[in-house]
Design an enzyme around this catalytic site. Sequence first.
Site, PDB file in Angstrom:
ATOM      1  N   PRO A  82       0.963  -1.259   0.145  1.00 47.43           N
ATOM      2  CG  PRO A  82      -0.439  -1.340   1.959  1.00 47.43           C
ATOM      3  CD  PRO A  82       0.954  -1.954   1.349  1.00 47.43           C
ATOM      4  CD  GLU A  83       3.690   2.394  -4.273  1.00 42.45           C
ATOM      5  OE1 GLU A  83       3.722   3.402  -4.553  1.00 42.45           O
ATOM      6  OE2 GLU A  83       4.052   1.305  -4.596  1.00 42.45           O
ATOM      7  CE  LYS A 124       4.917   4.428   0.623  1.00 44.65           C
ATOM      8  NZ  LYS A 124       6.124   4.039   0.645  1.00 44.65           N
TER       9      LYS A 124
END
Length: 271
Positions: free
Chosen positions: A2-3, A59
């Site tokens: 996940p960015e 993030k």
Amino acid sequence: MPELPEVETVCRDLRQAIVGRRIAHTRIFRDRILVSVSRRGMAPALHGREILGVTRRGKAILIELSGGRTLIVHLRMTGQLCATRERRRPEHTRAVWEFEDGGELRFVDVRCLGTLELIRTADLAQAITLRNIGPDVLAFGGRLQSALSGLLRRRSALKSFLLNQKHLAGIGNIYASEIMYRARLHPDTVCCELTAQQVRRLGSAIQRVLREAIRYRGTTISDYRAGNGKPGNYQSRLRGRGCPGVIVRMVHNNRSTYVCPVCQPERSTER
DNA sequence: ACAATTACCTGTATGC
DNA sequence: TGCATACAGGTAATTG
């Protein structure tokens, strides 16, 4: 995995789903995901607390609670955070927060690299999860271009710069590749040698790609799921991966970058 | 100040 | 089928 766009999507989903609800029970199934809080310390600190808000920095996901505490969740590579009323917990569930009105927030992480940190909201700036990260990419807004020209006065490779969360927080390996592809810049380009025009291209590619990816609820290549448990939709719109030319894999610091040598020449002839 | 390497974990894909 | 290896979206610590 996940960015910024994925984490932003999770935050938006959770904001809808859990703000205003109260925690009845906290269950931690793996101690090593905890940062500066013990399993025994977590549950009493959260018991009966209301979720006041869900925000993001880079993030990191910040879940603000009543009682002056904030829970910081970092998904790292394979972490997932979702709110659900489904009873069956998936394999690799590492923590859950059960709500008083039923249903729960779940942290699922195959690789267990993700982290949970509990901190006093007043001390947020000192959080281990946050102390090494710079301003969020999207927080620059329209000032991103001018900020970039200052930040790019270094000798490091463009790829390393984009991945370094101290300068701009939120870009990871997938979006770094896509951004450089769209800006037609080679990952080995030395930052301080970028022309003014190339810096402009970079700035607009950053904004365009990240905003578009948020609109499509992020990129799912394998593990990523949004806060509602569903995959994202941006994977089919990543252009770098679909470039008809030959895509070359390069390695920097043990991370892969996929480059189209035709679209992203190392020595660019244009100004 | 920077780059490179390693470690942290586990699952999947690949080749023999 | 079994086994070894490489690789995966992240970050921090260490070494040069």
